[in-house]
Design an enzyme around this catalytic site. Structure first.
Site, PDB file in Angstrom:
ATOM      1  N   THR A  65       0.837  -1.217   0.000  1.00  0.00           N
ATOM      2  CA  THR A  65       0.000   0.000   0.000  1.00  0.00           C
ATOM      3  C   THR A  65       0.866   1.260   0.000  1.00  0.00           C
ATOM      4  O   THR A  65       0.501   2.271  -0.601  1.00  0.00           O
ATOM      5  CB  THR A  65      -0.973   0.048   1.204  1.00  0.00           C
ATOM      6  OG1 THR A  65      -0.225  -0.129   2.400  1.00  0.00           O
ATOM      7  CG2 THR A  65      -2.058  -1.006   1.107  1.00  0.00           C
TER       8      THR A  65
ATOM      9  N   GLN B  77       1.316 -13.267  -0.391  1.00  0.00           N
ATOM     10  CA  GLN B  77       0.015 -13.437  -1.040  1.00  0.00           C
ATOM     11  C   GLN B  77      -0.124 -12.424  -2.169  1.00  0.00           C
ATOM     12  O   GLN B  77      -1.112 -12.423  -2.885  1.00  0.00           O
ATOM     13  CB  GLN B  77      -1.100 -13.216  -0.017  1.00  0.00           C
ATOM     14  CG  GLN B  77      -1.061 -14.190   1.146  1.00  0.00           C
ATOM     15  CD  GLN B  77      -1.895 -13.691   2.323  1.00  0.00           C
ATOM     16  OE1 GLN B  77      -3.087 -13.959   2.397  1.00  0.00           O
ATOM     17  NE2 GLN B  77      -1.280 -12.965   3.234  1.00  0.00           N
TER      18      GLN B  77
ATOM     19  N   HIS C 252      -0.203 -16.713  -4.521  1.00  0.00           N
ATOM     20  CA  HIS C 252      -1.317 -16.402  -5.427  1.00  0.00           C
ATOM     21  C   HIS C 252      -0.862 -16.029  -6.835  1.00  0.00           C
ATOM     22  O   HIS C 252      -1.625 -15.431  -7.588  1.00  0.00           O
ATOM     23  CB  HIS C 252      -2.190 -15.295  -4.813  1.00  0.00           C
ATOM     24  CG  HIS C 252      -2.853 -15.729  -3.535  1.00  0.00           C
ATOM     25  ND1 HIS C 252      -3.231 -14.861  -2.540  1.00  0.00           N
ATOM     26  CD2 HIS C 252      -3.189 -16.960  -3.093  1.00  0.00           C
ATOM     27  CE1 HIS C 252      -3.772 -15.539  -1.553  1.00  0.00           C
ATOM     28  NE2 HIS C 252      -3.754 -16.816  -1.853  1.00  0.00           N
TER      29      HIS C 252
ATOM     30  N   SER D 126      -4.387  -9.216   6.507  1.00  0.00           N
ATOM     31  CA  SER D 126      -5.502  -9.363   7.446  1.00  0.00           C
ATOM     32  C   SER D 126      -5.638 -10.816   7.908  1.00  0.00           C
ATOM     33  O   SER D 126      -6.412 -11.108   8.799  1.00  0.00           O
ATOM     34  CB  SER D 126      -6.808  -8.910   6.777  1.00  0.00           C
ATOM     35  OG  SER D 126      -7.112  -9.776   5.687  1.00  0.00           O
TER      36      SER D 126
HETATM   37  P1  CNA Z   1      -6.119  -7.609   2.890  1.00  0.00           P
HETATM   38  O1  CNA Z   1      -7.151  -8.552   3.344  1.00  0.00           O
HETATM   39  O2  CNA Z   1      -6.523  -6.465   2.045  1.00  0.00           O
HETATM   40  O3  CNA Z   1      -5.393  -7.057   4.206  1.00  0.00           O
HETATM   41  C1  CNA Z   1      -4.387  -6.107   4.150  1.00  0.00           C
HETATM   42  C2  CNA Z   1      -3.980  -5.784   5.581  1.00  0.00           C
HETATM   43  O4  CNA Z   1      -2.837  -4.950   5.550  1.00  0.00           O
HETATM   44  C3  CNA Z   1      -5.055  -5.056   6.391  1.00  0.00           C
HETATM   45  O5  CNA Z   1      -5.197  -5.695   7.647  1.00  0.00           O
HETATM   46  C4  CNA Z   1      -4.493  -3.635   6.557  1.00  0.00           C
HETATM   47  O6  CNA Z   1      -4.826  -3.079   7.793  1.00  0.00           O
HETATM   48  C5  CNA Z   1      -3.017  -3.891   6.474  1.00  0.00           C
HETATM   49  N1  CNA Z   1      -2.236  -2.778   5.941  1.00  0.00           N
HETATM   50  C6  CNA Z   1      -2.544  -1.953   4.899  1.00  0.00           C
HETATM   51  N2  CNA Z   1      -1.527  -1.102   4.661  1.00  0.00           N
HETATM   52  C7  CNA Z   1      -0.566  -1.395   5.578  1.00  0.00           C
HETATM   53  C8  CNA Z   1       0.725  -0.864   5.841  1.00  0.00           C
HETATM   54  N3  CNA Z   1       1.231   0.143   5.139  1.00  0.00           N
HETATM   55  N4  CNA Z   1       1.447  -1.416   6.859  1.00  0.00           N
HETATM   56  C9  CNA Z   1       0.947  -2.425   7.602  1.00  0.00           C
HETATM   57  N5  CNA Z   1      -0.277  -2.956   7.403  1.00  0.00           N
HETATM   58  C10 CNA Z   1      -1.011  -2.454   6.383  1.00  0.00           C
HETATM   59  O7  CNA Z   1      -4.924  -8.334   2.115  1.00  0.00           O
HETATM   60  P2  CNA Z   1      -4.334  -9.800   2.328  1.00  0.00           P
HETATM   61  O8  CNA Z   1      -3.068  -9.822   1.586  1.00  0.00           O
HETATM   62  O9  CNA Z   1      -4.355 -10.209   3.737  1.00  0.00           O
HETATM   63  O10 CNA Z   1      -5.437 -10.640   1.564  1.00  0.00           O
HETATM   64  C11 CNA Z   1      -5.097 -11.498   0.671  1.00  0.00           C
HETATM   65  C12 CNA Z   1      -5.521 -11.140  -0.773  1.00  0.00           C
HETATM   66  C13 CNA Z   1      -5.395  -9.706  -1.195  1.00  0.00           C
HETATM   67  C14 CNA Z   1      -4.532 -11.859  -1.617  1.00  0.00           C
HETATM   68  O11 CNA Z   1      -5.206 -12.797  -2.374  1.00  0.00           O
HETATM   69  C15 CNA Z   1      -3.860 -10.837  -2.517  1.00  0.00           C
HETATM   70  O12 CNA Z   1      -3.584 -11.372  -3.776  1.00  0.00           O
HETATM   71  C16 CNA Z   1      -4.853  -9.741  -2.615  1.00  0.00           C
HETATM   72  N6  CNA Z   1      -4.321  -8.442  -3.016  1.00  0.00           N
HETATM   73  C17 CNA Z   1      -3.015  -8.294  -3.423  1.00  0.00           C
HETATM   74  C18 CNA Z   1      -2.542  -7.062  -3.798  1.00  0.00           C
HETATM   75  C19 CNA Z   1      -1.096  -6.923  -4.247  1.00  0.00           C
HETATM   76  O13 CNA Z   1      -0.556  -7.833  -4.867  1.00  0.00           O
HETATM   77  N7  CNA Z   1      -0.447  -5.803  -3.925  1.00  0.00           N
HETATM   78  C20 CNA Z   1      -3.382  -5.940  -3.753  1.00  0.00           C
HETATM   79  C21 CNA Z   1      -4.725  -6.122  -3.354  1.00  0.00           C
HETATM   80  C22 CNA Z   1      -5.158  -7.378  -2.986  1.00  0.00           C
END
Ligand code: CNA
Length: 238
Positions: free
Chosen positions: A28, A103, A121, A191
């Site tokens: 992010t 992930q 993934h 998460s």
């Molecule tokens: P999620 O469920 O969106 O959780 C993300 C977590 O990260 C949340 O708990 C946030 O509070 C926390 N968070 C956000 N920004 C920060 C930061 N700067 N520092 C610390 N914590 C932070 O995402 P997960 O990865 O847990 O879920 C899995 C999915 C999301 C996977 O299948 C991924 O492929 C998928 N995904 C991936 C991407 C990517 O490749 N960048 C983007 C969006 C979704």
């Protein structure tokens, strides 16, 4: 916070078999929205929830809408690794970190220079034909307006694991092996809601389990150190 950073530094200093397990929150700070975070894709307006669009059945039924979402929300041109990606790559070069289990599908750990990365993934940096499995340059799925087709007529898809699809066995078993042997496991930016990926952290057996996440997670109560903060900011201090 400072005391926690001191403890984290000590743990890193005393470890030489660190594994990092991460998720969308790691990216992010590079400008890629996560799913469930404060500015995540669940909070944005789209016809369907992200996990519906990024599912096998949706892709099959509605590839036009899938590719619209993919190109608009999953592919962000010009993104760069942030401090967290760069620090993890540095720890690997120093021989302290042995693997990243992610992930994420954005390829940013590799851009930062990390070598041993298990992408549970898959990655949007690769593409193949869903019918004949011919490999294509990812550009054909990541850019353009239409549904991309192979010369065999099949749809060219990103090499990512859609919801409802199985994870790659080899990737999972390697990830488990590294996590099981780790002397320190750092979990960050996830998460821990998406299974089976989130279940892999249960293979860790050591006493240096660190959790760095902006919000609470179901694993906070098992962790030896919990830091609720931005991961890039934390990693810039170790
Ligand atoms: P999620 O469920 O969106 O959780 C993300 C977590 O990260 C949340 O708990 C946030 O509070 C926390 N968070 C956000 N920004 C920060 C930061 N700067 N520092 C610390 N914590 C932070 O995402 P997960 O990865 O847990 O879920 C899995 C999915 C999301 C996977 O299948 C991924 O492929 C998928 N995904 C991936 C991407 C990517 O490749 N960048 C983007 C969006 C979704």
């Amino acid at each position: 916070m400072d005391e926690k950073i001191v403890k984290l530094r000590e743990m890193v200093r005393d470890s030489d078999n660190i594994v990092f397990f991460g998720g969308a929150g790691v990216s992010t700070e590079s400008g890629i929205p996560d799913f469930r975070g404060v500015d995540g894709l669940y909070k944005q307006k789209w016809k369907y929830p992200p996990e519906t669009i990024v599912s096998h059945s949706f892709f099959e039924k509605n590839p036009e809408e899938y590719f619209r979402f993919h190109r608009e929300k999953l592919v962000i041109d010009g993104v760069k690794p942030n401090t967290a990606h760069l620090k993890l790559a540095e720890l690997e070069r120093q021989g302290k970190l042995k693997a990243i289990v992610t992930q994420n599908i954005d390829g940013l750990h590799q851009s930062a220079g990390s070598k041993t990365v298990f992408e549970l993934h898959g990655s949007i940096m690769r593409a193949y034909c869903s019918k004949c499995r011919k490999v294509y340059d990812a550009d054909v799925v990541n850019h353009g307006k239409n549904v991309p087709h192979c010369t065999c007529g099949g749809i060219i898809r990103p090499d990512i694991v859609l919801y409802e699809e199985a994870l790659d066995d080899d990737v999972v078993s390697s990830a488990i092996r590294y996590i099981r042997n780790a002397d320190m496991l750092i979990i960050g930016g996830t998460s821990l809601n998406v299974y089976p990926a989130a279940g892999l952290i249960n293979y860790y057996r050591g006493d240096r389990l660190v959790l760095i996440n902006r919000s609470e997670t179901p694993a906070d109560r098992y962790a030896d150190l919990v830091i609720h903060a931005k991961i890039g900011e934390v990693f810039s201090q170790i």
